[in-house]
Design a protein around this motif. Structure first.
Motif, mmCIF file in Angstrom:
data_model
loop_
_atom_site.group_PDB
_atom_site.id
_atom_site.type_symbol
_atom_site.label_atom_id
_atom_site.label_comp_id
_atom_site.label_asym_id
_atom_site.label_seq_id
_atom_site.Cartn_x
_atom_site.Cartn_y
_atom_site.Cartn_z
ATOM 1 N N THR A 340 65.317 33.913 34.361
ATOM 2 C CA THR A 340 65.884 32.826 34.919
ATOM 3 C C THR A 340 65.924 32.809 36.418
ATOM 4 O O THR A 340 65.946 33.774 37.236
ATOM 5 N N SER A 341 66.524 31.407 36.862
ATOM 6 C CA SER A 341 66.154 31.458 38.619
ATOM 7 C C SER A 341 67.931 32.214 38.588
ATOM 8 O O SER A 341 68.387 32.424 40.347
ATOM 9 N N LYS A 342 68.631 32.695 37.615
ATOM 10 C CA LYS A 342 70.604 32.698 38.211
ATOM 11 C C LYS A 342 70.601 33.986 38.736
ATOM 12 O O LYS A 342 69.852 34.392 38.038
ATOM 13 N N ALA A 343 71.491 33.910 39.887
ATOM 14 C CA ALA A 343 71.229 35.245 40.032
ATOM 15 C C ALA A 343 72.326 36.256 39.516
ATOM 16 O O ALA A 343 72.799 37.496 38.948
ATOM 17 N N LEU A 344 73.254 35.708 38.580
ATOM 18 C CA LEU A 344 74.338 35.184 37.804
ATOM 19 C C LEU A 344 73.415 36.392 36.590
ATOM 20 O O LEU A 344 74.229 37.704 36.609
ATOM 21 N N THR A 345 73.447 36.309 36.255
ATOM 22 C CA THR A 345 71.724 36.869 35.186
ATOM 23 C C THR A 345 71.714 38.136 35.716
ATOM 24 O O THR A 345 71.426 39.374 34.385
ATOM 25 N N MET A 346 70.893 38.113 36.495
ATOM 26 C CA MET A 346 70.151 39.427 37.361
ATOM 27 C C MET A 346 71.076 40.459 37.296
ATOM 28 O O MET A 346 71.294 41.257 36.930
ATOM 29 N N ILE A 347 73.023 39.837 37.957
ATOM 30 C CA ILE A 347 73.951 40.900 38.233
ATOM 31 C C ILE A 347 74.501 40.992 36.782
ATOM 32 O O ILE A 347 74.392 42.740 36.527
ATOM 33 N N GLN A 348 74.479 40.771 36.206
ATOM 34 C CA GLN A 348 74.661 40.965 34.500
ATOM 35 C C GLN A 348 73.258 41.849 33.545
ATOM 36 O O GLN A 348 74.204 42.807 33.495
ATOM 37 N N ARG A 349 72.757 41.968 34.117
ATOM 38 C CA ARG A 349 71.358 42.270 33.815
ATOM 39 C C ARG A 349 71.667 44.267 33.775
ATOM 40 O O ARG A 349 71.252 45.334 32.796
ATOM 41 N N VAL A 350 71.784 43.815 35.675
ATOM 42 C CA VAL A 350 71.851 45.274 36.364
ATOM 43 C C VAL A 350 73.268 45.942 35.646
ATOM 44 O O VAL A 350 72.850 47.051 35.638
#
Length: 420
Positions: A340-350
């Motif tokens: 997705t384009s959401k930075a939040l999702t990336m932060i959560q996966r990291v």
């Protein structure tokens, strides 16, 4: 000890700032910081001064257990269990319309970015006491961001990169690996993208906002049939375009190759698919993998997670269910196959990969992102990484990882899994 000292000191500072604001504020902290512990310690501190029933709101059922466990860690088995039974009421946000605001002295909201719906806002408006909230980052939706800002003041903030610097969480790398579509997938993508461009031109400059307004309108006659056709066509093209890149055939082959590498190094891998169907497809292509997503029963999810933790399986495939709330410290790599384009999702996966592992203090969290080069997915990825420190991001061709595991030079990308 240094890492523990930093963590405890920052958690104490977050608790102190919440207390100075009358236990009414938001803690904005990178995943792995220990936000639940901050909430639990603050609940206990408030209860000593002003005893009363506490409402703890969470987005998912399994997060209730995390809160209960944290109370026991802080207070001990007996006192922690009694405190929860005597003072705490835990519900998911989905049940908020059934609750009575006047029944509670304090409201605690976990993962508050998921608790800003209209129903939730109605409840908060009726509740007159203090509200403690926490999340990994501010909501990306402008309306939800505004709602949170107006609900409570920001009490404490720390980024995931600051947590890395202090040793609160482990270091991490994000490796963005480009893939291509098959000839047939590319033909389909080009056609859908052409349709997307057409409908976008019909809607005007801010096509997304206009399409939403048209479909949300309840006033008959405000928009024409052509307007509705443009709005529905616009969103249909978005879904179709995402479906093609989410389900790209080359992602399955790449995921299988990565799984074999991880297995060779006796590591463990989390795989994030674009949707549940593709997550199942990826799992089917990786021998011995297990699946954890919303379409599985609670028993199936628990069994999959247990097999992964026990080492029966070295690959755990998920969609969104692992994004938040589950600690998996022994995962060596995360493979993102759906974006997705959401930075939040990336932060959560990291965040799933950077939690400190006491058995491996030098652990480095690795996130490999598979994206289709030249597609909208590449734009989503760049947008999702905008809050990530650039020094932690590499852009790599697939063969650079798969073919050079044993012949790495100082100028070339680091291997997928470091040999020990």
């Amino acid at each position: 000890m240094e890492k523990i000292d930093h963590r405890e000191r920052e958690q104490w500072e977050a608790c102190r700032k919440l207390r100075t604001k009358g236990f009414n504020g938001c803690v904005l902290a990178g995943t792995g910081f220990g936000k639940t512990r901050v909430m639990v310690k603050s609940i206990i501190a408030k209860n000593k001064v002003e005893p009363g029933p506490v409402l703890i709101l969470v987005p998912f059922e399994h997060l209730k257990t995390r809160f209960k466990d944290e109370f026991i860690k802080v207070l001990g088995e007996d006192e922690g269990t009694h405190f929860v039974e005597d003072h705490c009421h835990m519900y998911c946000y989905a049940s908020i319309s059934k609750l009575k605001a006047s029944d509670y002295e304090l409201v605690v909201c976990d993962e508050i970015h998921l608790g800003l719906t209209d129903k939730c806002m109605e409840f908060y408006a009726m509740f007159k006491g203090p509200k403690m909230m926490c999340t990994a980052t501010m909501p990306e939706d402008p309306e939800y961001r505004k709602r949170l800002i107006n609900l409570v003041p920001l009490a404490y903030k720390i980024t995931i990169d600051k947590c890395v610097e202090l040793g609160i969480v482990s270091s991490y790398n994000i490796e963005c690996v480009e893939l291509s579509l098959t000839d047939e997938e590319q033909r389909m993508y080009n056609q859908v993208n052409k349709n997307f461009g057409y409908w976008k031109s019909q809607l005007g400059i801010d096509a997304f906002t206009m399409a939403n307004a048209i479909l949300a309108s309840k006033s008959k006659g405000r928009y024409s049939k052509e307007d509705y056709a443009a709005a529905t066509g616009f969103f249909r093209a978005i879904r179709q375009r995402k479906g093609i890149v989410d389900h790209a055939e080359n992602k399955v082959a790449a995921a299988k190759a990565f799984a074999e590498i991880v297995s060779d190094y006796e590591g463990r891998m989390l795989v994030f698919g674009g949707d549940n169907a593709f997550t199942d497809t990826i799992s089917d292509g990786i021998e011995g993998s297990v699946v954890y997503h919303s379409k599985k029963t609670k028993k199936q999810r628990e069994l999959a997670l247990q097999k992964f933790k026990d080492g029966e399986s070295h690959v755990l495939c998920s969609t969104k269910a692992l994004n938040q709330g589950l600690d998996i410290p022994d995962a060596s790599i995360g493979l993102v196959c759906g974006l997705t384009s959401k930075a939040l999702t990336m932060i959560q996966r990291v965040g799933r990969l950077v939690r400190i592992d006491p058995n491996d203090p030098d652990k480095n969290g690795r996130v490999v992102v598979l994206y289709v080069k030249g597609s909208q997915e590449e734009k989503w990825l760049k947008n999702a990484l905008r809050k990530t420190d650039p020094k932690n991001v590499q852009w790599i061709e697939l063969n650079a990882i798969l073919e050079k595991e044993d012949t790495i030079s100082s100028e070339e990308p680091a291997p997928l899994i470091q040999k020990t």
